[in-house]
Design a protein around this motif. Structure first.
Motif, mmCIF file in Angstrom:
data_model
loop_
_atom_site.group_PDB
_atom_site.id
_atom_site.type_symbol
_atom_site.label_atom_id
_atom_site.label_comp_id
_atom_site.label_asym_id
_atom_site.label_seq_id
_atom_site.Cartn_x
_atom_site.Cartn_y
_atom_site.Cartn_z
ATOM 1 N N ALA A 1 31.837 51.701 35.555
ATOM 2 C CA ALA A 1 32.980 50.841 35.250
ATOM 3 C C ALA A 1 32.580 49.727 34.294
ATOM 4 N N ARG B 1 33.977 49.373 30.558
ATOM 5 C CA ARG B 1 34.915 48.237 30.600
ATOM 6 C C ARG B 1 36.299 48.709 31.065
ATOM 7 N N TRP B 2 36.300 49.523 32.103
ATOM 8 C CA TRP B 2 37.556 50.071 32.596
ATOM 9 C C TRP B 2 38.455 49.010 33.211
ATOM 10 N N TRP B 3 37.928 47.842 33.402
ATOM 11 C CA TRP B 3 38.686 46.758 34.012
ATOM 12 C C TRP B 3 39.461 45.941 32.971
ATOM 13 N N ARG B 4 39.288 46.253 31.688
ATOM 14 C CA ARG B 4 39.767 45.354 30.636
ATOM 15 C C ARG B 4 41.279 45.189 30.597
ATOM 16 N N THR C 1 43.249 45.347 33.389
ATOM 17 C CA THR C 1 43.768 44.884 34.691
ATOM 18 C C THR C 1 43.122 43.596 35.174
ATOM 19 N N HIS C 2 41.938 43.281 34.678
ATOM 20 C CA HIS C 2 41.233 42.085 35.136
ATOM 21 C C HIS C 2 40.630 41.357 33.940
ATOM 22 N N LEU D 1 34.673 41.417 34.631
ATOM 23 C CA LEU D 1 34.104 42.471 35.465
ATOM 24 C C LEU D 1 33.927 41.966 36.893
ATOM 25 N N TYR E 1 37.046 42.301 38.783
ATOM 26 C CA TYR E 1 37.277 43.718 39.098
ATOM 27 C C TYR E 1 36.431 44.141 40.305
ATOM 28 N N LYS F 1 37.706 45.517 43.927
ATOM 29 C CA LYS F 1 37.447 46.891 44.322
ATOM 30 C C LYS F 1 36.607 47.014 45.579
#
Length: 359
Positions: free
Chosen positions: A108, A112-115, A117-118, A121, A124, A128
């Motif tokens: 993640a 940067r899969w949180w970019r 939604t959050h 990091l 995030y 999670k």
């Protein structure tokens, strides 16, 4: 998506405990479905929960009075072993899951899969796994060492333990860090205990500034340092060791020689093959000759009496006695029960002495 029952079951199991938050079941299942082939997450969760099926029936467990100190019956010993196997398996599954989470967080972070939604990091990670961003960073940093330790030793270390062995890795390399964990684990088991972050740190601090480059020699140094630090008999008493300055637990001289502890079958105090070493008769007789002063505190008298009793028992319980008792196939089960009980009792006494205040 998995059934409601599977997700709800995981939440019921972990919901309000530290490190888990409500809805953890759905989060784990959703993330896992996207990257795994094979059994569904619901099946995996159910497999963990079904560990409870391996426990003895609660109705079959005999209720014992609070003041009952009698030996466990054969049935109780079987139920205890059965239960502890389930507990160990469940704990191992939990420890392994932590490092699966760490690997997920690493991915993640890289993508940067949180970019969307959050804002960070850290935010995030907290959302999670319900733990701080610092905890998440530590997991990601230590995961490679933890996974290699698990692969090479067959035991999954806890985050607090890897936090210590990572210091060993920084100073001596990964191979030494893995060996340190394995040595502390094995010696702790001899003592009837489990490896802890504290015991790992004590051994880490007892190591010399440099270790041999040759792997076998390196392992030997680490193993001997572990045995000295944790108070298991070695070729030289702990107080003579150059590593003593940083050892957290120091074996008294007669403990190092007698090794009245739970060495495993076929293991000597120094880790080689053979039987545990016995107390020197001369040393034992000398201890028996201790004279009480005119005024001796009651508790000290109790300890002196216990020492005399232990010396007498040590002289009576020789290697030959064990060998003859083990030779009868008809009494094999009873012999093993008694042998294990002796290990348990002597280990308990030894651990009390090792952790007692020093004069």
């Amino acid at each position: 998506m998995p059934s409601y029952d599977a997700t709800d079951a995981l939440d019921d199991l972990f919901g309000n405990e530290e490190g888990y938050s409500s809805g953890a079941g759905a989060a784990v299942v959703t993330r896992t479905e996207a990257i795994l082939d094979g059994p569904t997450p619901a099946t995996s969760i159910d497999a963990v929960l079904r560990l409870a099926d391996g426990l003895p029936s609660l109705d079959d467990v005999r209720e014992v009075d609070d003041h009952d100190t009698s030996e466990l019956t054969a049935t109780e010993l079987q139920q205890k072993e059965q239960t502890e196997t389930v507990i160990s398996t469940a704990l191992a599954a939990g420890d392994a899951a932590v490092w699966v989470i760490a690997q997920g967080l690493e991915r993640a972070a890289k993508g940067r899969w949180w970019r969307c939604t959050h804002s960070t990091l850290g935010g995030y990670v907290e959302a999670k796994i319900g733990r701080s961003a610092v905890y998440g960073r530590q997991l990601r940093k230590n995961a490679p060492l933890a996974l290699e330790t698990a692969h090479k030793t067959g035991t999954v270390p806890k985050p607090s333990q890897v936090k210590v062995t990572s210091k060993t890795e920084e100073q001596y390399g990964r191979e030494a860090a893995v060996t340190l964990y394995e040595a502390v684990r094995d010696v702790s088991y001899e003592l009837g205990a489990h490896p802890t972050a504290d015991s790992l740190m004590a051994v880490h601090k007892s190591l010399p500034r440099q270790l041999p480059d040759e792997p076998d020699q390196q392992r030997e140094v680490i193993v001997q340092a572990t045995r000295r630090t944790l108070g298991v008999g070695t070729e030289a008493p702990a107080f003579e060791s150059e590593s003593n300055k940083s050892a957290s637990i120091e074996a008294p001289a007669f403990e190092s020689e007698s090794n009245v502890d739970a060495s495993g079958p076929g293991e000597s105090p120094s880790g080689g093959e053979g039987e545990p070493a016995e107390v020197s008769e001369t040393s034992s007789d000398a201890e028996d000759d201790i004279e009480d002063a005119e005024i001796v505190p009651e508790h000290l008298v109790t300890l002196k009496d216990a020492l005399k009793t232990l010396n007498a028992v040590n002289r009576a319980v020789t290697k030959d006695v064990f060998a003859q008792a083990a030779a009868s196939p008809d009494d094999a089960a009873e012999y093993e029960r008694v042998r294990q009980a002796i290990i348990t009792k002597t280990t308990a006494i030894r651990n009390k002495a090792l952790h007692a205040p020093k004069g």
